[in-house]
Design a protein around this motif. Structure first.
Motif, PDB file in Angstrom:
ATOM      1  N   LEU A 163      53.863 -17.231   0.837  1.00 30.42           N
ATOM      2  CA  LEU A 163      54.304 -16.224  -0.123  1.00 30.42           C
ATOM      3  C   LEU A 163      53.488 -16.320  -1.406  1.00 30.42           C
ATOM      4  N   ALA A 164      53.201 -17.531  -1.837  1.00 32.84           N
ATOM      5  CA  ALA A 164      52.383 -17.706  -3.039  1.00 32.84           C
ATOM      6  C   ALA A 164      51.022 -17.038  -2.872  1.00 32.84           C
ATOM      7  N   ARG A 165      50.432 -17.197  -1.699  1.00 31.30           N
ATOM      8  CA  ARG A 165      49.142 -16.547  -1.424  1.00 31.30           C
ATOM      9  C   ARG A 165      49.294 -15.037  -1.381  1.00 31.30           C
ATOM     10  N   GLN A 166      50.359 -14.580  -0.744  1.00 30.50           N
ATOM     11  CA  GLN A 166      50.550 -13.143  -0.552  1.00 30.50           C
ATOM     12  C   GLN A 166      50.670 -12.395  -1.874  1.00 30.50           C
ATOM     13  N   VAL A 167      51.389 -12.978  -2.827  1.00 28.97           N
ATOM     14  CA  VAL A 167      51.617 -12.280  -4.094  1.00 28.97           C
ATOM     15  C   VAL A 167      50.633 -12.724  -5.180  1.00 28.97           C
ATOM     16  N   MET A 168      49.682 -13.569  -4.780  1.00 28.17           N
ATOM     17  CA  MET A 168      48.677 -14.077  -5.724  1.00 28.17           C
ATOM     18  C   MET A 168      49.336 -14.772  -6.915  1.00 28.17           C
ATOM     19  N   ALA A 169      50.290 -15.641  -6.591  1.00 28.25           N
ATOM     20  CA  ALA A 169      50.938 -16.448  -7.622  1.00 28.25           C
ATOM     21  C   ALA A 169      49.937 -17.442  -8.195  1.00 28.25           C
ATOM     22  N   ASP A 170      50.292 -18.017  -9.324  1.00 29.10           N
ATOM     23  CA  ASP A 170      49.418 -19.014  -9.940  1.00 29.10           C
ATOM     24  C   ASP A 170      49.504 -20.366  -9.245  1.00 29.10           C
ATOM     25  N   GLY A 171      50.536 -20.528  -8.408  1.00 26.79           N
ATOM     26  CA  GLY A 171      50.648 -21.801  -7.714  1.00 26.79           C
ATOM     27  C   GLY A 171      51.928 -21.913  -6.931  1.00 26.79           C
ATOM     28  N   VAL A 172      52.246 -23.151  -6.566  1.00 26.06           N
ATOM     29  CA  VAL A 172      53.402 -23.421  -5.720  1.00 26.06           C
ATOM     30  C   VAL A 172      54.030 -24.736  -6.158  1.00 26.06           C
ATOM     31  N   HIS A 173      55.341 -24.834  -5.954  1.00 21.98           N
ATOM     32  CA  HIS A 173      56.043 -26.098  -6.189  1.00 21.98           C
ATOM     33  C   HIS A 173      56.660 -26.544  -4.873  1.00 21.98           C
ATOM     34  N   LEU A 174      56.384 -27.776  -4.488  1.00 22.12           N
ATOM     35  CA  LEU A 174      56.778 -28.286  -3.184  1.00 22.12           C
ATOM     36  C   LEU A 174      57.810 -29.402  -3.295  1.00 22.12           C
ATOM     37  N   GLY A 175      58.699 -29.455  -2.293  1.00 24.28           N
ATOM     38  CA  GLY A 175      59.625 -30.565  -2.164  1.00 24.28           C
ATOM     39  C   GLY A 175      59.060 -31.611  -1.225  1.00 24.28           C
ATOM     40  N   GLN A 176      59.757 -32.708  -1.123  1.00 20.43           N
ATOM     41  CA  GLN A 176      59.300 -33.806  -0.273  1.00 20.43           C
ATOM     42  C   GLN A 176      59.271 -33.420   1.210  1.00 20.43           C
ATOM     43  N   ASP A 177      60.090 -32.451   1.607  1.00 19.13           N
ATOM     44  CA  ASP A 177      60.150 -32.042   3.012  1.00 19.13           C
ATOM     45  C   ASP A 177      59.330 -30.796   3.305  1.00 19.13           C
ATOM     46  N   ASP A 178      58.569 -30.328   2.333  1.00 16.05           N
ATOM     47  CA  ASP A 178      57.722 -29.147   2.531  1.00 16.05           C
ATOM     48  C   ASP A 178      56.336 -29.575   3.005  1.00 16.05           C
ATOM     49  N   ALA A 179      55.449 -28.608   3.106  1.00 15.53           N
ATOM     50  CA  ALA A 179      54.059 -28.907   3.454  1.00 15.53           C
ATOM     51  C   ALA A 179      53.474 -29.880   2.433  1.00 15.53           C
ATOM     52  N   PRO A 180      52.548 -30.730   2.836  1.00 15.74           N
ATOM     53  CA  PRO A 180      51.966 -31.689   1.894  1.00 15.74           C
ATOM     54  C   PRO A 180      51.154 -30.991   0.812  1.00 15.74           C
ATOM     55  N   PRO A 181      51.096 -31.591  -0.367  1.00 16.49           N
ATOM     56  CA  PRO A 181      50.339 -30.990  -1.462  1.00 16.49           C
ATOM     57  C   PRO A 181      48.879 -30.708  -1.104  1.00 16.49           C
ATOM     58  N   ALA A 182      48.286 -31.568  -0.273  1.00 15.10           N
ATOM     59  CA  ALA A 182      46.882 -31.354   0.107  1.00 15.10           C
ATOM     60  C   ALA A 182      46.717 -30.035   0.845  1.00 15.10           C
ATOM     61  N   ARG A 183      47.711 -29.668   1.643  1.00 16.55           N
ATOM     62  CA  ARG A 183      47.652 -28.399   2.362  1.00 16.55           C
ATOM     63  C   ARG A 183      47.727 -27.232   1.384  1.00 16.55           C
ATOM     64  N   ALA A 184      48.590 -27.350   0.400  1.00 16.77           N
ATOM     65  CA  ALA A 184      48.687 -26.296  -0.617  1.00 16.77           C
ATOM     66  C   ALA A 184      47.372 -26.148  -1.359  1.00 16.77           C
ATOM     67  N   ARG A 185      46.771 -27.262  -1.710  1.00 17.51           N
ATOM     68  CA  ARG A 185      45.497 -27.206  -2.426  1.00 17.51           C
ATOM     69  C   ARG A 185      44.421 -26.564  -1.556  1.00 17.51           C
ATOM     70  N   GLU A 186      44.428 -26.893  -0.268  1.00 14.83           N
ATOM     71  CA  GLU A 186      43.441 -26.330   0.655  1.00 14.83           C
ATOM     72  C   GLU A 186      43.584 -24.823   0.761  1.00 14.83           C
ATOM     73  N   LEU A 187      44.827 -24.350   0.845  1.00 19.53           N
ATOM     74  CA  LEU A 187      45.067 -22.925   1.068  1.00 19.53           C
ATOM     75  C   LEU A 187      44.994 -22.100  -0.213  1.00 19.53           C
ATOM     76  N   LEU A 188      45.379 -22.686  -1.335  1.00 16.22           N
ATOM     77  CA  LEU A 188      45.463 -21.926  -2.579  1.00 16.22           C
ATOM     78  C   LEU A 188      44.236 -22.105  -3.470  1.00 16.22           C
ATOM     79  N   GLY A 189      43.454 -23.145  -3.233  1.00 10.97           N
ATOM     80  CA  GLY A 189      42.219 -23.321  -3.981  1.00 10.97           C
ATOM     81  C   GLY A 189      42.359 -24.223  -5.197  1.00 10.97           C
ATOM     82  N   ASP A 190      41.229 -24.539  -5.766  1.00 11.42           N
ATOM     83  CA  ASP A 190      41.183 -25.481  -6.882  1.00 11.42           C
ATOM     84  C   ASP A 190      41.855 -24.958  -8.140  1.00 11.42           C
ATOM     85  N   SER A 191      41.914 -23.645  -8.297  1.00  8.41           N
ATOM     86  CA  SER A 191      42.468 -23.081  -9.528  1.00  8.41           C
ATOM     87  C   SER A 191      43.990 -22.990  -9.516  1.00  8.41           C
TER      88      SER A 191
END
Length: 212
Positions: free
Chosen positions: A75-103
């Protein structure tokens, strides 16, 4: 990437179950009072909520306030959000960084020192820590032994820490005094009798903390 930790100071999180205010109305009030970051949180998200998310994203853009999505990287990618906040049971932060980019802004929830030790913080920009005080909005939230627990996490964390859980204008100062870079609120605004007054009171506390 989080360019300025000041954007974490007054961190508003939407409440999809609030009885009187829609998430978009909540965000309008929070932004109008001076919120510095907004997170869209909806544990019952469905495609028919998309228009609401896009509206909230635009409200944040109009104020130049970062907008992040809770849990849902897609959803963050779909709406071009500035980022995402993850819980311990969500996807790992590295995956978010990979999909959403360095910015992108990537946040992670950490409830205690054990979780902190187990969490890969390298892809993250900040962490949310709590519940500092009892909260009814997130009844399943782990606790961190109050302000002492918050301070213990802050001292061990290489990242800025946002305190969450039962935060009000009365106890926010104590969170800053124990090392928090910001405070996150939900029900103090979303379920208040006078949401705008509460939001303004919290903004004043956050502004004062920023001058300290």
């Amino acid at each position: 990437m989080l360019n300025d930790i000041k954007t974490l100071r007054f961190y508003f999180i939407t409440d999809d179950s609030a009885p009187a205010l829609s998430p978009a109305e909540q965000v309008r009030i929070a932004l109008g009072a001076g919120a510095t970051c907004v997170q869209y949180r909806n544990k019952h998200y469905a495609p028919d909520c998309l228009a609401e998310v896009v509206l909230i994203r635009q409200l944040c853009r109009d104020r130049d306030v970062p907008f992040v999505v809770n849990d849902n990287i897609g959803l963050a990618r779909q709406v071009m959000a500035d980022g995402v906040h993850l819980g311990q049971d969500d996807a790992p932060p590295a995956r978010a960084r990979e999909l959403l980019g360095d910015s992108a802004i990537v946040g992670i929830s950490v409830s205690d020192l054990d979780e902190l030790a187990r969490t890969d913080l390298a892809p993250c920009d900040y962490m949310g820590t709590g519940a500092v005080f009892p909260t009814g909005t997130k009844p399943d939230a782990a606790t961190i032994d109050g302000l002492a627990g918050l301070e213990a996490v802050v001292k061990r964390s290489p990242l800025p820490v946002v305190a969450i859980g039962g935060i009000t204008a009365r106890n926010a100062t104590a969170c800053f005094e124990h090392g928090a870079s910001g405070v996150a609120v939900i029900s103090f605004i979303s379920r208040a009798e006078d949401p705008l007054t509460n939001a303004r009171q919290l903004a004043a506390v956050c502004q004062k903390a920023g001058r300290g």
